[in-house]
Design a protein around this motif. Structure first.
Motif, mmCIF file in Angstrom:
data_model
loop_
_atom_site.group_PDB
_atom_site.id
_atom_site.type_symbol
_atom_site.label_atom_id
_atom_site.label_comp_id
_atom_site.label_asym_id
_atom_site.label_seq_id
_atom_site.Cartn_x
_atom_site.Cartn_y
_atom_site.Cartn_z
ATOM 1 N N LEU A 6 0.827 -1.205 0.000
ATOM 2 C CA LEU A 6 0.000 0.000 0.000
ATOM 3 C C LEU A 6 0.864 1.259 0.000
ATOM 4 C CD1 LEU A 6 -2.965 0.993 0.178
ATOM 5 C CD2 LEU A 6 -2.655 1.075 2.661
ATOM 6 N N CYS A 7 1.870 1.308 0.861
ATOM 7 C CA CYS A 7 2.765 2.469 0.907
ATOM 8 C C CYS A 7 3.519 2.640 -0.413
ATOM 9 C CB CYS A 7 3.754 2.317 2.063
ATOM 10 S SG CYS A 7 3.017 2.485 3.705
ATOM 11 N N THR A 8 3.923 1.537 -0.999
ATOM 12 C CA THR A 8 4.663 1.612 -2.259
ATOM 13 C C THR A 8 3.781 2.145 -3.383
ATOM 14 O OG1 THR A 8 6.017 -0.272 -1.565
ATOM 15 C CG2 THR A 8 6.073 0.315 -3.886
ATOM 16 N N VAL A 9 2.526 1.717 -3.422
ATOM 17 C CA VAL A 9 1.605 2.214 -4.449
ATOM 18 C C VAL A 9 1.388 3.718 -4.285
ATOM 19 C CG1 VAL A 9 -0.774 2.138 -5.279
ATOM 20 C CG2 VAL A 9 0.456 0.018 -4.817
ATOM 21 N N PHE A 10 1.173 4.165 -3.051
ATOM 22 C CA PHE A 10 1.002 5.599 -2.814
ATOM 23 C C PHE A 10 2.252 6.370 -3.240
ATOM 24 C CE2 PHE A 10 -2.256 4.895 0.823
ATOM 25 C CZ PHE A 10 -3.244 4.707 -0.125
ATOM 26 N N THR A 11 3.423 5.791 -2.975
ATOM 27 C CA THR A 11 4.665 6.454 -3.347
ATOM 28 C C THR A 11 4.828 6.518 -4.859
ATOM 29 O OG1 THR A 11 5.695 5.661 -1.298
ATOM 30 C CG2 THR A 11 7.162 6.438 -3.026
ATOM 31 N N ILE A 12 4.469 5.450 -5.555
ATOM 32 C CA ILE A 12 4.547 5.440 -7.023
ATOM 33 C C ILE A 12 3.631 6.503 -7.613
ATOM 34 C CG2 ILE A 12 4.019 4.090 -9.086
ATOM 35 C CD1 ILE A 12 4.923 1.602 -7.539
ATOM 36 N N VAL A 13 2.410 6.571 -7.108
ATOM 37 C CA VAL A 13 1.452 7.567 -7.610
ATOM 38 C C VAL A 13 1.977 8.982 -7.368
ATOM 39 C CG1 VAL A 13 -0.867 8.497 -7.319
ATOM 40 C CG2 VAL A 13 -0.516 6.031 -7.363
ATOM 41 N N GLY A 14 2.483 9.232 -6.152
ATOM 42 C CA GLY A 14 2.997 10.564 -5.841
ATOM 43 C C GLY A 14 4.232 10.920 -6.653
ATOM 44 N N THR A 15 5.094 9.927 -6.898
ATOM 45 C CA THR A 15 6.324 10.186 -7.653
ATOM 46 C C THR A 15 6.017 10.554 -9.096
ATOM 47 O OG1 THR A 15 7.596 8.689 -6.245
ATOM 48 C CG2 THR A 15 8.488 9.177 -8.431
ATOM 49 N N LEU A 16 5.117 9.824 -9.724
ATOM 50 C CA LEU A 16 4.795 10.103 -11.124
ATOM 51 C C LEU A 16 4.069 11.430 -11.293
ATOM 52 C CD1 LEU A 16 3.710 6.536 -12.320
ATOM 53 C CD2 LEU A 16 5.868 7.717 -12.732
ATOM 54 N N GLN A 17 3.468 11.945 -10.208
ATOM 55 C CA GLN A 17 2.807 13.246 -10.266
ATOM 56 C C GLN A 17 3.673 14.354 -9.657
ATOM 57 O OE1 GLN A 17 -1.633 13.107 -9.514
ATOM 58 N NE2 GLN A 17 -1.081 11.144 -8.624
ATOM 59 N N PHE A 18 4.957 14.178 -9.683
ATOM 60 C CA PHE A 18 5.920 15.103 -9.097
ATOM 61 C C PHE A 18 5.688 16.515 -9.637
ATOM 62 C CE2 PHE A 18 10.692 15.576 -8.082
ATOM 63 C CZ PHE A 18 10.389 15.891 -6.781
ATOM 64 N N PHE A 19 5.424 17.477 -8.752
ATOM 65 C CA PHE A 19 5.070 18.814 -9.237
ATOM 66 C C PHE A 19 5.550 19.941 -8.320
ATOM 67 C CE2 PHE A 19 1.931 22.326 -9.235
ATOM 68 C CZ PHE A 19 2.177 22.816 -10.504
ATOM 69 N N THR A 20 5.112 19.937 -7.068
ATOM 70 C CA THR A 20 5.296 21.096 -6.202
ATOM 71 C C THR A 20 6.759 21.418 -5.964
ATOM 72 O OG1 THR A 20 3.219 20.531 -5.084
ATOM 73 C CG2 THR A 20 4.679 22.099 -3.981
ATOM 74 N N GLU A 21 7.543 20.417 -5.607
ATOM 75 C CA GLU A 21 8.935 20.662 -5.247
ATOM 76 C C GLU A 21 9.758 21.256 -6.396
ATOM 77 O OE1 GLU A 21 7.250 17.964 -4.720
ATOM 78 O OE2 GLU A 21 7.316 17.443 -2.572
ATOM 79 N N PRO A 22 9.753 20.645 -7.601
ATOM 80 C CA PRO A 22 10.534 21.256 -8.678
ATOM 81 C C PRO A 22 10.015 22.626 -9.096
ATOM 82 C CG PRO A 22 9.267 19.398 -9.500
ATOM 83 C CD PRO A 22 9.179 19.357 -8.021
ATOM 84 N N LEU A 23 8.707 22.847 -9.020
ATOM 85 C CA LEU A 23 8.167 24.145 -9.418
ATOM 86 C C LEU A 23 8.626 25.247 -8.473
ATOM 87 C CD1 LEU A 23 6.201 25.457 -11.498
ATOM 88 C CD2 LEU A 23 4.438 25.258 -9.736
ATOM 89 N N ILE A 24 8.670 24.964 -7.179
ATOM 90 C CA ILE A 24 9.073 25.987 -6.212
ATOM 91 C C ILE A 24 10.573 26.231 -6.262
ATOM 92 C CG2 ILE A 24 9.209 26.489 -3.741
ATOM 93 C CD1 ILE A 24 6.560 25.086 -3.398
ATOM 94 N N LEU A 25 11.370 25.182 -6.494
ATOM 95 C CA LEU A 25 12.825 25.336 -6.534
ATOM 96 C C LEU A 25 13.324 25.824 -7.897
ATOM 97 C CD1 LEU A 25 14.046 22.171 -4.584
ATOM 98 C CD2 LEU A 25 13.842 24.522 -3.754
ATOM 99 N N GLN A 26 12.473 25.885 -8.890
ATOM 100 C CA GLN A 26 12.904 26.273 -10.237
ATOM 101 C C GLN A 26 13.576 27.640 -10.301
ATOM 102 O OE1 GLN A 26 9.773 26.667 -13.152
ATOM 103 N NE2 GLN A 26 11.144 26.126 -14.840
ATOM 104 N N PRO A 27 13.062 28.677 -9.601
ATOM 105 C CA PRO A 27 13.734 29.982 -9.682
ATOM 106 C C PRO A 27 15.176 29.974 -9.190
ATOM 107 C CG PRO A 27 11.513 30.234 -8.811
ATOM 108 C CD PRO A 27 11.796 28.763 -8.846
ATOM 109 N N LEU A 28 15.558 29.006 -8.362
ATOM 110 C CA LEU A 28 16.930 28.950 -7.863
ATOM 111 C C LEU A 28 17.916 28.525 -8.951
ATOM 112 C CD1 LEU A 28 16.367 27.366 -4.339
ATOM 113 C CD2 LEU A 28 16.652 29.776 -4.932
#
Length: 282
Positions: free
Chosen positions: A203-225
């Motif tokens: 169950l934890c692995t499935v949630f992690t896979i789903v969250g990883t493939l929808q990777f969005f917030t972190e790279p978007l916020i760090l992009q200006p750096l």
């Protein structure tokens, strides 16, 4: 009839929220993905042309490959770390276990945006405390690892709590029997505890896979750096966001989103199919 009406009354708020905030927006996005906006004719039906464009788009393909690589490395690391923490907390005393649970869960309680901004400060080559190491954490060669560290810090504690809760459901008599048979603490952890919480691990692995493939917030916020390392197409979600809100390509953005949803569904289903015989998830 009265009982049925009462049951539907309890379910109705969820049904309304599901339809208004999920099903209707998805139907509208699907309609958008099948049309194209032109200057002369306006919205015209395009069929699967937007989807074919996405398949031929090298930026979209590179973003998908990047998140797949990220998931293949980050998912085992985070789930493994969460499992180790859960086993350690389960083996600790009651008072120490409470303190460890709280310490591991605190990063998850921090909002993602605030946590990302905090790590952006730590990674900064100008003001961050790690600048004296000489490592550029947001360079092209290291930014994916830095993002993986951030995501692991944010979510490992959540997965640890799920696994720890599963460990609490194992009868203690099983451990006593193993100790009587001469099993060590490490053997109990690896041969008894871990196999008995395989469903929670899946169950934890499935949630992690789903969250990883929808990777969005972190790279978007760090992009200006470092916009050169974190581009506008760094992940499929970031690419779809920029296509919609930077270039007004709403139809193409909707097609990218549905293709990403298909990738998430296929990846999750394959993992569940490959692991269902080793877990209680049938």
């Amino acid at each position: 009839m009265r009982r049925a009406v009462t049951g539907w009354a309890f379910v109705a708020p969820f049904v309304v929220l599901l339809v208004v905030f999920l099903l209707l927006p998805m139907a509208y996005a699907l309609k958008l993905s099948l049309y194209r906006s032109t200057l002369i004719e306006g919205e015209v039906f395009a069929g699967f042309a937007n989807y074919r464009q996405a398949f031929d788009d090298p930026e979209f393909r590179s973003g998908v490959l990047r998140v797949l690589l990220f998931g293949l490395v980050q998912t085992p690391v985070m789930i493994g770390l969460a499992l180790i923490l859960a086993l350690l907390v389960d083996a600790a005393g009651s008072r120490l276990a409470r303190a460890l649970r709280l310490a591991a869960f605190v990063p998850y309680a921090v909002p993602v945006v605030i946590g990302t901004l905090m790590w952006g400060f730590l990674y900064s080559p100008n003001t961050g405390p790690f600048r004296f190491t000489g490592v550029e954490f947001l360079s092209s060669g290291t930014v994916l690892s830095s993002l993986g560290n951030l995501v692991t810090w944010q979510w490992a504690g959540y997965n640890m709590i799920v696994l720890y809760a599963a460990l609490q459901g194992i009868p203690r008599e099983v451990y006593e029997s193993a100790r009587i048979d001469g099993a060590s603490a490490v053997q109990i952890a690896l041969r008894i505890k871990t196999p008995m919480i395989s469903a929670a691990l899946v169950l934890c692995t499935v949630f992690t896979i789903v969250g990883t493939l929808q990777f969005f917030t972190e790279p978007l916020i760090l992009q200006p750096l470092n916009p050169g390392a974190i581009t506008n197409s760094y992940t499929p979600n970031v690419y779809a966001y920029n296509q919609a809100f930077s270039y007004q390509q709403y139809n193409y953005s909707a097609a990218i989103s549905f293709l990403l949803g298909a990738v998430v569904f296929v990846g999750s289903y394959l993992f569940l199919f490959l692991t269902r015989r080793r877990s209680a998830l049938q």
